[in-house]
Design a protein around this motif. Structure first.
Motif, PDB file in Angstrom:
ATOM      1  N   TRP A 280      -6.322  41.803  70.180  1.00 12.40           N
ATOM      2  CA  TRP A 280      -6.057  41.016  68.973  1.00 12.40           C
ATOM      3  C   TRP A 280      -6.968  39.798  68.852  1.00 12.40           C
ATOM      4  O   TRP A 280      -7.366  39.427  67.752  1.00 12.40           O
ATOM      5  N   GLU A 281      -7.339  39.191  69.989  1.00 11.96           N
ATOM      6  CA  GLU A 281      -8.199  38.013  69.916  1.00 11.96           C
ATOM      7  C   GLU A 281      -9.576  38.337  69.323  1.00 11.96           C
ATOM      8  O   GLU A 281     -10.231  37.468  68.739  1.00 11.96           O
ATOM      9  N   ASP A 282      -9.999  39.593  69.490  1.00 14.58           N
ATOM     10  CA  ASP A 282     -11.321  39.999  69.016  1.00 14.58           C
ATOM     11  C   ASP A 282     -11.317  40.500  67.576  1.00 14.58           C
ATOM     12  O   ASP A 282     -12.376  40.572  66.940  1.00 14.58           O
ATOM     13  N   ILE A 283     -10.147  40.872  67.066  1.00 17.39           N
ATOM     14  CA  ILE A 283     -10.082  41.548  65.763  1.00 17.39           C
ATOM     15  C   ILE A 283      -9.428  40.687  64.693  1.00 17.39           C
ATOM     16  O   ILE A 283      -9.908  40.633  63.550  1.00 17.39           O
ATOM     17  N   LEU A 284      -8.352  40.015  65.020  1.00 17.21           N
ATOM     18  CA  LEU A 284      -7.627  39.227  64.025  1.00 17.21           C
ATOM     19  C   LEU A 284      -8.407  37.952  63.669  1.00 17.21           C
ATOM     20  O   LEU A 284      -9.010  37.317  64.540  1.00 17.21           O
ATOM     21  N   THR A 285      -8.389  37.601  62.391  1.00 18.36           N
ATOM     22  CA  THR A 285      -8.988  36.332  61.959  1.00 18.36           C
ATOM     23  C   THR A 285      -8.118  35.181  62.448  1.00 18.36           C
ATOM     24  O   THR A 285      -6.980  35.380  62.897  1.00 18.36           O
ATOM     25  N   ASN A 286      -8.637  33.975  62.365  1.00 15.52           N
ATOM     26  CA  ASN A 286      -7.856  32.806  62.773  1.00 15.52           C
ATOM     27  C   ASN A 286      -6.546  32.714  62.000  1.00 15.52           C
ATOM     28  O   ASN A 286      -5.496  32.370  62.554  1.00 15.52           O
ATOM     29  N   LYS A 287      -6.609  33.016  60.730  1.00 17.98           N
ATOM     30  CA  LYS A 287      -5.414  32.978  59.883  1.00 17.98           C
ATOM     31  C   LYS A 287      -4.404  34.039  60.334  1.00 17.98           C
ATOM     32  O   LYS A 287      -3.202  33.769  60.440  1.00 17.98           O
ATOM     33  N   GLN A 288      -4.901  35.248  60.620  1.00 18.84           N
ATOM     34  CA  GLN A 288      -4.019  36.323  61.071  1.00 18.84           C
ATOM     35  C   GLN A 288      -3.446  36.023  62.455  1.00 18.84           C
ATOM     36  O   GLN A 288      -2.276  36.318  62.728  1.00 18.84           O
ATOM     37  N   GLN A 289      -4.253  35.424  63.320  1.00 19.99           N
ATOM     38  CA  GLN A 289      -3.770  35.059  64.649  1.00 19.99           C
ATOM     39  C   GLN A 289      -2.645  34.030  64.555  1.00 19.99           C
ATOM     40  O   GLN A 289      -1.654  34.100  65.294  1.00 19.99           O
ATOM     41  N   ALA A 290      -2.784  33.091  63.629  1.00 17.22           N
ATOM     42  CA  ALA A 290      -1.751  32.063  63.462  1.00 17.22           C
ATOM     43  C   ALA A 290      -0.424  32.694  63.047  1.00 17.22           C
ATOM     44  O   ALA A 290       0.636  32.334  63.578  1.00 17.22           O
ATOM     45  N   LEU A 291      -0.477  33.639  62.125  1.00 13.91           N
ATOM     46  CA  LEU A 291       0.751  34.293  61.684  1.00 13.91           C
ATOM     47  C   LEU A 291       1.326  35.174  62.787  1.00 13.91           C
ATOM     48  O   LEU A 291       2.548  35.198  63.001  1.00 13.91           O
ATOM     49  N   ALA A 292       0.462  35.886  63.509  1.00 10.81           N
ATOM     50  CA  ALA A 292       0.930  36.746  64.593  1.00 10.81           C
ATOM     51  C   ALA A 292       1.639  35.923  65.667  1.00 10.81           C
ATOM     52  O   ALA A 292       2.716  36.300  66.151  1.00 10.81           O
ATOM     53  N   ASN A 293       1.059  34.796  66.027  1.00 12.79           N
ATOM     54  CA  ASN A 293       1.680  33.950  67.041  1.00 12.79           C
ATOM     55  C   ASN A 293       2.964  33.303  66.530  1.00 12.79           C
ATOM     56  O   ASN A 293       3.918  33.125  67.284  1.00 12.79           O
ATOM     57  N   PHE A 294       2.993  32.968  65.244  1.00 11.32           N
ATOM     58  CA  PHE A 294       4.214  32.426  64.644  1.00 11.32           C
ATOM     59  C   PHE A 294       5.348  33.443  64.762  1.00 11.32           C
ATOM     60  O   PHE A 294       6.466  33.114  65.165  1.00 11.32           O
ATOM     61  N   GLN A 295       5.067  34.703  64.430  1.00 12.79           N
ATOM     62  CA  GLN A 295       6.094  35.746  64.511  1.00 12.79           C
ATOM     63  C   GLN A 295       6.510  35.989  65.953  1.00 12.79           C
ATOM     64  O   GLN A 295       7.686  36.204  66.251  1.00 12.79           O
ATOM     65  N   LEU A 296       5.549  35.961  66.861  1.00  6.18           N
ATOM     66  CA  LEU A 296       5.844  36.254  68.267  1.00  6.18           C
ATOM     67  C   LEU A 296       6.710  35.175  68.892  1.00  6.18           C
ATOM     68  O   LEU A 296       7.577  35.459  69.722  1.00  6.18           O
ATOM     69  N   ASN A 297       6.511  33.938  68.486  1.00 11.85           N
ATOM     70  CA  ASN A 297       7.196  32.816  69.130  1.00 11.85           C
ATOM     71  C   ASN A 297       8.432  32.337  68.399  1.00 11.85           C
ATOM     72  O   ASN A 297       9.095  31.401  68.839  1.00 11.85           O
ATOM     73  N   GLU A 298       8.757  32.990  67.279  1.00 11.52           N
ATOM     74  CA  GLU A 298       9.919  32.566  66.503  1.00 11.52           C
ATOM     75  C   GLU A 298      11.191  32.961  67.230  1.00 11.52           C
ATOM     76  O   GLU A 298      11.196  33.163  68.439  1.00 11.52           O
TER      77      GLU A 298
END
Length: 334
Positions: A280-298
């Motif tokens: 995911w670090e290589d494929i997701l944009t910064n914006k997508q990474q932010a949302l992915a981490n938000f969902q993971l840590n909620e």
């Protein structure tokens, strides 16, 4: 192997978690009868078997009910295997042509249908076993003399795993886990995928995956000796140790062939072991990474108890509502 052995192993997990890779690693072991297609016959176990039965089982087996159930599985991939055999991108042209000649779908189908007609009732279990046994009876490439376990590929349904455990006394399941962010990246980046990364994120796929893992964990507590959970990264990077773990779980001898991917007993030209792709670090944009981490840590969804489908849907919708109220505005403002 007699279908009376009732020994069935299914490899389950989310998309892009290595189910196909593990199947290919198990393919060459002499004690295992591994289907060459993603059969998903476990879907039969969560259907209503009463639909298959009538006063006249011979007539009933020719009705649409069984075929309706089969259409929800990967059963008709066996028919595709009849016409296409081993794909050329996995093998040589000669092996491709030879494999087409070694399986006759309609003979196979006639055999299991004939067996079913001799039963006064037709259950999901007997239907599944007859299909598996008849396939290996009619696949000329397969030597089933020493095999004592059927191995197939399931899906990401916990209900199917639970039904497998309760339908077959000595069935087992192997579930593969992977970082949900890697799943989103891998599935969304595929050219053939109908899901984009943004769609997977806005549909809250990461929370769905976490919920699935939570249910699997609780199901393993209920059937600790019959469900094995492995990590995708371990399968790819520590293949030998992981396959030793699986060998012990399946009560088969550990052999070098278990670290060599094969398909229908033939070595594969493609080898995905030793290096993890689609991170995911290589494929997701910064914006997508932010949302992915938000969902993971909620909210810690791992606290959810195993629940029937209808309750899971309610809970999932509530979580999505939280995202649309809180997370989406944050995502869109980035």
């Amino acid at each position: 192997m007699s279908s009376q052995d009732n020994s069935v192993v299914y490899i389950c997990g989310e998309y892009a978690t290595g189910k196909g890779t593990l199947t290919r690693l198990l393919d060459g072991h002499c004690r295992l009868a591994v289907t060459p297609v993603h059969d998903q016959l476990t879907k039969l176990l969560v259907s209503d078997p009463s639909n298959y039965n009538s006063d006249n089982a011979i007539e009933q087996v020719q009705t649409d009910e069984i075929r309706k159930s089969l259409a929800k599985t990967g059963y008709y991939l066996f028919q595709e295997f009849h016409y296409e055999g081993i794909k050329t991108y996995l093998s040589s042209e000669d092996l491709h042509r030879e494999s087409i000649q070694n399986f006759e779908f309609y003979t196979f189908e006639d055999e299991w249908m004939t067996n079913i007609r001799s039963d006064t009732t037709v259950s999901s279990k007997t239907l599944m076993l007859n299909i598996l046994q008849s396939f290996f009876n009619n696949w000329n490439d397969f030597d089933q003399e020493n095999s004592n376990q059927f191995v197939g590929m399931g899906s990401n349904s916990v209900d199917e795993v639970y039904s497998l455990m309760t339908s077959f006394d000595n069935s087992t399941a192997i579930v593969i886990k992977r970082d949900p962010r890697d799943i989103v990246a891998s599935v969304g980046a595929r050219e053939t995928s109908s899901w984009t990364i943004d769609k997977l994120l806005t549909d809250y796929k990461i929370k769905d995956v976490l919920e699935y893992y939570s249910k699997v964990s609780r199901l393993k507590n209920e059937f600790p000796e019959r469900i094995e959970v492995i990590e995708f990264d371990d399968l790819i990077l520590n293949t030998d140790e992981t396959m030793k773990q699986i060998s012990e779980f399946l009560s088969i001898s550990h052999a070098p062939i278990l670290t060599e991917p094969t398909y229908c007993g033939n070595s594969l030209e493609q080898d995905y072991l030793g290096e993890i792709h689609d991170q995911w670090e290589d494929i997701l944009t910064n914006k997508q990474q932010a949302l992915a981490n938000f969902q993971l840590n909620e909210q810690d969804i791992s606290q959810l108890e195993y629940a029937p489908n209808h309750l899971s849907i309610v809970l999932r919708n509530e979580i999505k509502n939280i995202f649309y109220d809180v997370g989406k505005p944050i995502y869109e403002s980035l």
